[in-house]
Write a protein that holds these residues in place. Structure first.
Motif, PDB file in Angstrom:
ATOM      1  N   GLN A 208       0.817  -1.205   0.000  1.00  0.00           N
ATOM      2  CA  GLN A 208       0.000   0.000   0.000  1.00  0.00           C
ATOM      3  C   GLN A 208       0.853   1.257   0.000  1.00  0.00           C
ATOM      4  O   GLN A 208       0.483   2.271  -0.604  1.00  0.00           O
ATOM      5  CB  GLN A 208      -0.933  -0.006   1.213  1.00  0.00           C
ATOM      6  N   PHE A 209       1.992   1.206   0.666  1.00  0.00           N
ATOM      7  CA  PHE A 209       2.900   2.360   0.668  1.00  0.00           C
ATOM      8  C   PHE A 209       3.258   2.752  -0.761  1.00  0.00           C
ATOM      9  O   PHE A 209       3.179   3.935  -1.134  1.00  0.00           O
ATOM     10  CB  PHE A 209       4.168   2.023   1.461  1.00  0.00           C
ATOM     11  N   PHE A 210       3.631   1.775  -1.579  1.00  0.00           N
ATOM     12  CA  PHE A 210       3.990   2.075  -2.973  1.00  0.00           C
ATOM     13  C   PHE A 210       2.763   2.544  -3.765  1.00  0.00           C
ATOM     14  O   PHE A 210       2.870   3.395  -4.647  1.00  0.00           O
ATOM     15  CB  PHE A 210       4.629   0.845  -3.622  1.00  0.00           C
ATOM     16  N   GLY A 211       1.600   2.000  -3.429  1.00  0.00           N
ATOM     17  CA  GLY A 211       0.385   2.453  -4.091  1.00  0.00           C
ATOM     18  C   GLY A 211       0.065   3.906  -3.789  1.00  0.00           C
ATOM     19  O   GLY A 211      -0.330   4.670  -4.680  1.00  0.00           O
TER      20      GLY A 211
ATOM     21  N   LEU B 243       2.563  11.570   3.486  1.00  0.00           N
ATOM     22  CA  LEU B 243       2.569  11.441   4.939  1.00  0.00           C
ATOM     23  C   LEU B 243       1.671  10.283   5.363  1.00  0.00           C
ATOM     24  O   LEU B 243       2.037   9.479   6.236  1.00  0.00           O
ATOM     25  CB  LEU B 243       2.088  12.745   5.582  1.00  0.00           C
ATOM     26  N   LEU B 244       0.507  10.178   4.732  1.00  0.00           N
ATOM     27  CA  LEU B 244      -0.394   9.065   5.027  1.00  0.00           C
ATOM     28  C   LEU B 244       0.290   7.725   4.768  1.00  0.00           C
ATOM     29  O   LEU B 244       0.177   6.790   5.574  1.00  0.00           O
ATOM     30  CB  LEU B 244      -1.654   9.185   4.168  1.00  0.00           C
ATOM     31  N   ALA B 245       1.009   7.613   3.653  1.00  0.00           N
ATOM     32  CA  ALA B 245       1.690   6.363   3.305  1.00  0.00           C
ATOM     33  C   ALA B 245       2.674   5.946   4.383  1.00  0.00           C
ATOM     34  O   ALA B 245       2.757   4.766   4.756  1.00  0.00           O
ATOM     35  CB  ALA B 245       2.408   6.536   1.965  1.00  0.00           C
ATOM     36  N   THR B 246       3.421   6.905   4.902  1.00  0.00           N
ATOM     37  CA  THR B 246       4.447   6.604   5.906  1.00  0.00           C
ATOM     38  C   THR B 246       3.831   6.232   7.243  1.00  0.00           C
ATOM     39  O   THR B 246       4.214   5.237   7.875  1.00  0.00           O
ATOM     40  CB  THR B 246       5.374   7.821   6.075  1.00  0.00           C
ATOM     41  N   VAL B 247       2.848   7.030   7.673  1.00  0.00           N
ATOM     42  CA  VAL B 247       2.246   6.802   8.986  1.00  0.00           C
ATOM     43  C   VAL B 247       1.470   5.486   9.015  1.00  0.00           C
ATOM     44  O   VAL B 247       1.465   4.772  10.025  1.00  0.00           O
ATOM     45  CB  VAL B 247       1.329   7.992   9.359  1.00  0.00           C
ATOM     46  N   MET B 248       0.827   5.127   7.898  1.00  0.00           N
ATOM     47  CA  MET B 248       0.021   3.911   7.869  1.00  0.00           C
ATOM     48  C   MET B 248       0.856   2.670   8.157  1.00  0.00           C
ATOM     49  O   MET B 248       0.401   1.747   8.848  1.00  0.00           O
ATOM     50  CB  MET B 248      -0.664   3.777   6.510  1.00  0.00           C
ATOM     51  N   VAL B 249       2.068   2.616   7.632  1.00  0.00           N
ATOM     52  CA  VAL B 249       2.937   1.459   7.890  1.00  0.00           C
ATOM     53  C   VAL B 249       3.198   1.328   9.387  1.00  0.00           C
ATOM     54  O   VAL B 249       3.084   0.241   9.971  1.00  0.00           O
ATOM     55  CB  VAL B 249       4.255   1.589   7.107  1.00  0.00           C
TER      56      VAL B 249
ATOM     57  N   VAL C 107       1.461   2.624  11.938  1.00  0.00           N
ATOM     58  CA  VAL C 107       0.251   2.389  12.735  1.00  0.00           C
ATOM     59  C   VAL C 107      -0.217   0.944  12.613  1.00  0.00           C
ATOM     60  O   VAL C 107      -0.571   0.302  13.615  1.00  0.00           O
ATOM     61  CB  VAL C 107      -0.868   3.361  12.318  1.00  0.00           C
ATOM     62  N   VAL C 108      -0.217   0.392  11.403  1.00  0.00           N
ATOM     63  CA  VAL C 108      -0.650  -0.997  11.242  1.00  0.00           C
ATOM     64  C   VAL C 108       0.332  -1.950  11.917  1.00  0.00           C
ATOM     65  O   VAL C 108      -0.082  -2.969  12.499  1.00  0.00           O
ATOM     66  CB  VAL C 108      -0.827  -1.343   9.748  1.00  0.00           C
ATOM     67  N   ALA C 109       1.622  -1.637  11.863  1.00  0.00           N
ATOM     68  CA  ALA C 109       2.597  -2.467  12.575  1.00  0.00           C
ATOM     69  C   ALA C 109       2.290  -2.487  14.068  1.00  0.00           C
ATOM     70  O   ALA C 109       2.398  -3.537  14.733  1.00  0.00           O
ATOM     71  CB  ALA C 109       4.008  -1.943  12.328  1.00  0.00           C
ATOM     72  N   LEU C 110       1.874  -1.337  14.606  1.00  0.00           N
ATOM     73  CA  LEU C 110       1.515  -1.283  16.024  1.00  0.00           C
ATOM     74  C   LEU C 110       0.242  -2.079  16.296  1.00  0.00           C
ATOM     75  O   LEU C 110       0.130  -2.743  17.337  1.00  0.00           O
ATOM     76  CB  LEU C 110       1.340   0.169  16.456  1.00  0.00           C
ATOM     77  N   PHE C 111      -0.718  -2.051  15.385  1.00  0.00           N
ATOM     78  CA  PHE C 111      -1.925  -2.868  15.534  1.00  0.00           C
ATOM     79  C   PHE C 111      -1.571  -4.359  15.568  1.00  0.00           C
ATOM     80  O   PHE C 111      -2.137  -5.130  16.347  1.00  0.00           O
ATOM     81  CB  PHE C 111      -2.906  -2.598  14.393  1.00  0.00           C
ATOM     82  N   LEU C 112      -0.653  -4.772  14.707  1.00  0.00           N
ATOM     83  CA  LEU C 112      -0.234  -6.170  14.691  1.00  0.00           C
ATOM     84  C   LEU C 112       0.488  -6.541  15.986  1.00  0.00           C
ATOM     85  O   LEU C 112       0.291  -7.636  16.538  1.00  0.00           O
ATOM     86  CB  LEU C 112       0.665  -6.429  13.479  1.00  0.00           C
ATOM     87  N   PHE C 113       1.311  -5.627  16.477  1.00  0.00           N
ATOM     88  CA  PHE C 113       2.005  -5.862  17.745  1.00  0.00           C
ATOM     89  C   PHE C 113       0.987  -6.004  18.879  1.00  0.00           C
ATOM     90  O   PHE C 113       1.115  -6.878  19.749  1.00  0.00           O
ATOM     91  CB  PHE C 113       2.977  -4.717  18.031  1.00  0.00           C
ATOM     92  N   LEU C 114      -0.047  -5.145  18.852  1.00  0.00           N
ATOM     93  CA  LEU C 114      -1.122  -5.259  19.835  1.00  0.00           C
ATOM     94  C   LEU C 114      -1.799  -6.628  19.735  1.00  0.00           C
ATOM     95  O   LEU C 114      -2.124  -7.252  20.754  1.00  0.00           O
ATOM     96  CB  LEU C 114      -2.152  -4.149  19.614  1.00  0.00           C
ATOM     97  N   GLY C 115      -2.013  -7.106  18.506  1.00  0.00           N
ATOM     98  CA  GLY C 115      -2.603  -8.428  18.327  1.00  0.00           C
ATOM     99  C   GLY C 115      -1.767  -9.517  18.970  1.00  0.00           C
ATOM    100  O   GLY C 115      -2.301 -10.432  19.618  1.00  0.00           O
ATOM    101  N   GLY C 116      -0.449  -9.430  18.786  1.00  0.00           N
ATOM    102  CA  GLY C 116       0.428 -10.400  19.436  1.00  0.00           C
ATOM    103  C   GLY C 116       0.309 -10.345  20.954  1.00  0.00           C
ATOM    104  O   GLY C 116       0.276 -11.384  21.628  1.00  0.00           O
ATOM    105  N   LEU C 117       0.215  -9.131  21.514  1.00  0.00           N
ATOM    106  CA  LEU C 117       0.048  -8.989  22.964  1.00  0.00           C
ATOM    107  C   LEU C 117      -1.266  -9.599  23.430  1.00  0.00           C
ATOM    108  O   LEU C 117      -1.328 -10.235  24.496  1.00  0.00           O
ATOM    109  CB  LEU C 117       0.089  -7.497  23.344  1.00  0.00           C
ATOM    110  N   LEU C 118      -2.324  -9.411  22.646  1.00  0.00           N
ATOM    111  CA  LEU C 118      -3.626  -9.975  23.011  1.00  0.00           C
ATOM    112  C   LEU C 118      -3.560 -11.498  23.088  1.00  0.00           C
ATOM    113  O   LEU C 118      -4.105 -12.108  24.019  1.00  0.00           O
ATOM    114  CB  LEU C 118      -4.686  -9.545  21.999  1.00  0.00           C
ATOM    115  N   TYR C 119      -2.882 -12.131  22.137  1.00  0.00           N
ATOM    116  CA  TYR C 119      -2.792 -13.598  22.144  1.00  0.00           C
ATOM    117  C   TYR C 119      -1.872 -14.093  23.264  1.00  0.00           C
ATOM    118  O   TYR C 119      -2.124 -15.150  23.852  1.00  0.00           O
ATOM    119  CB  TYR C 119      -2.338 -14.101  20.780  1.00  0.00           C
ATOM    120  N   LEU C 120      -0.809 -13.348  23.571  1.00  0.00           N
ATOM    121  CA  LEU C 120       0.026 -13.721  24.715  1.00  0.00           C
ATOM    122  C   LEU C 120      -0.770 -13.644  26.013  1.00  0.00           C
ATOM    123  O   LEU C 120      -0.693 -14.537  26.859  1.00  0.00           O
ATOM    124  CB  LEU C 120       1.245 -12.789  24.793  1.00  0.00           C
TER     125      LEU C 120
END
Length: 495
Positions: free
Chosen positions: A80-83, A273-279, A281-294
């Motif tokens: 999506q960043f490249f898009g 700016l949106l392209a950069t921030v989205m990467v 923010v979504v990485a943080l969402f995925l990290f949160l997902g890992g914390l939820l499963y732990l």
């Protein structure tokens, strides 16, 4: 947590949104509703678009998907960043050069009136399906978390939320939601950070230790290297780029906010700016997902998928974190729903009713018709949410991306033909070609086990759909005659 107290926080939050909307909608007219009078600040638009791009589905489904697919969703986000970069460098200059209020007007100028209406029609179908699927998921979570305990049926809860959205978008449109989306994006990101920080504290881990624990449990896989897998990294990156171009660059809701920025340079800065921030923010969402499963593994919680975030927060975390979670969820809900209803109203009025070309309509009549259309889409949203409630798909993010692959593909093919080819399309054939390409994709997907062996189609279905539409338009086209057709490099501002 007191379920009588939570609605008070929700009402207070909505009151803040309404006051902001009333302030920004003073003196609003049709141009304010459609394109914000072209005076929106690029930084506000960029920040607000984070919330619109992510939505409540990202808030709930992306962390929940970590248990099944690890961090592989990040492959899509990198694509999506490249898009987004492609949108900034190719599509935005085209839209600003032609001073479009609706981006589908480009199809009318380049391909013809039937192509114009076909593009607008596919957007209306695409955005209605996608936005109502997102709305359904978040209302369902709110219903389970708080509203059901107040005795509200699901349909009544949905109607109340849609009424709230109508109240602050009814008059100001884009001029209003540029500001309300900024507030709501801040609320969503604050909720994300607070929940992640509290889970780290509850697990007694720092970030490197949490990452090591996720890897040990197989939750942190990013790159899928099996070419036959639907999640193969190259397919996901290409699909992510295509999704960004189609669902952002060719989407009236997203571009409506961009073209409300004063200058092309400002709109391009917004997109980059949106392209950069989205990467990030979504990485943080995925990290949160890992914390939820732990955390779920530590306390013996069996919830998975879209249910895990709500189950952890509402049953194991303190009341104040539950309030933050619900307000952040509402903050994720409103930007995707308010922008969608506004954009659908704009597209229907401009593209299908031809409102801006009707010199026999005065401003009072334009406002009256626009408001009726706005109410009509709100009613349609209510009906569609109830339909999704009946279907009850367990993973809404997968369903939304699948719907996008089928409905945005023809838009991708039509815009690609207009920009990349100098040939003239046969306008009467465009609607049939646009319908044939997703039909062929459905046939291929339904028979892939017989025709493709072990290979499985993933999100590259969107690219295939667009390619089939492009090929169909090319085969039915004829050499350009007379003036050189308007393309990304040759289109001129009409007098």
């Amino acid at each position: 947590m007191s379920h009588q107290l939570l609605p008070l926080f929700i009402l207070a939050y909505f009151g803040l949104l309404l006051m902001l909307a009333l302030w920004r909608s003073k003196g609003a007219n049709s141009e304010s509703f459609f394109i914000g009078n072209r005076d929106s600040h690029w930084l506000l638009v960029a920040f607000g678009m984070i919330g619109t791009s992510l939505s409540g589905v990202t808030f709930i489904s992306v962390p929940g998907a970590v248990g099944l697919t690890g961090f592989s969703y990040l492959q899509i986000v990198i694509g999506q960043f490249f898009g987004y970069v492609l949108i900034a460098l190719v599509l935005l200059p085209l839209y600003y050069r032609l001073r479009l209020s609706s981006i589908y007007d480009y199809l009318g100028q380049r391909l013809g009136p039937r192509s114009y209406r076909t593009g607008a029609g596919f957007f209306i179908v695409s955005r209605t399906l996608g936005a109502t699927a997102r709305l359904y998921l978040v209302v369902l979570v709110l219903q389970d978390a708080a509203l059901a305990d107040l005795g509200l049926p699901f349909g009544v809860s949905t109607a109340i939320i849609l009424l709230m959205i109508l109240l602050y978008t009814y008059k100001g449109g884009v001029k209003t939601i540029v500001w309300t989306d900024t507030l709501q994006t801040a609320g969503m990101l604050a909720g994300l950070l607070i929940c992640a920080a509290f889970l780290l504290h509850a697990l007694d881990l720092n970030m490197p230790q949490a990452w090591a624990a996720m890897r040990a449990q197989g939750l942190a896989e990013v790159v899928v290297s099996d070419p036959n897998s639907a999640s193969f990294w190259l397919k996901q990156v290409l699909a992510g780029a295509t999704i960004a171009v189609a669902m952002t660059g060719l989407d009236q809701e997203m571009m409506q906010k961009n073209i409300s920025v004063k200058t092309l340079a400002g709109a391009q800065k917004n997109m980059l700016l949106l392209a950069t921030v989205m990467v990030a923010v979504v990485a943080l969402f995925l990290f949160l997902g890992g914390l939820l499963y732990l955390f779920a593994g530590q306390v013996g919680l069996a919830a998975r998928g879209d249910q895990i975030f709500t189950a952890v927060v509402m049953h194991y975390l303190p009341a104040w974190v539950q309030i933050v979670f619900v307000l952040a969820l509402i903050s994720a809900l409103f930007p995707s729903a308010d922008g969608a209803i506004t954009a659908l109203t704009s597209s229907f009025c401009i593209d299908l009713l031809g409102m801006q070309k009707r010199s026999d309509w005065d401003e009072a009549r334009r406002v009256k018709i626009r408001q009726r259309v706005h109410l009509g889409f709100a009613a349609l949203f209510l009906a569609m949410v109830m339909l999704f409630h009946w279907i009850a798909n367990p993973s809404m993010i997968g369903l939304i991306l699948k719907l996008a692959a089928y409905t945005y593909g023809p838009l991708l093919g039509m815009f690609a033909f207009g920009i990349l080819s100098r040939r003239q399309a046969r306008d009467p054939a465009t609607p049939f070609i646009a319908l044939a390409s997703p039909a062929l994709c459905w046939l291929l997907e339904s028979q892939q086990a017989h025709w493709l062996g072990e290979y499985r189609l993933g999100l590259e279905l969107l690219l295939l759909n667009g390619g089939l539409c492009f090929l169909g338009l090319l085969l039915c086209s004829k050499p350009a005659q007379g003036e050189r057709p308007a393309s990304a490099s040759t289109a001129q501002v009409p007098n």
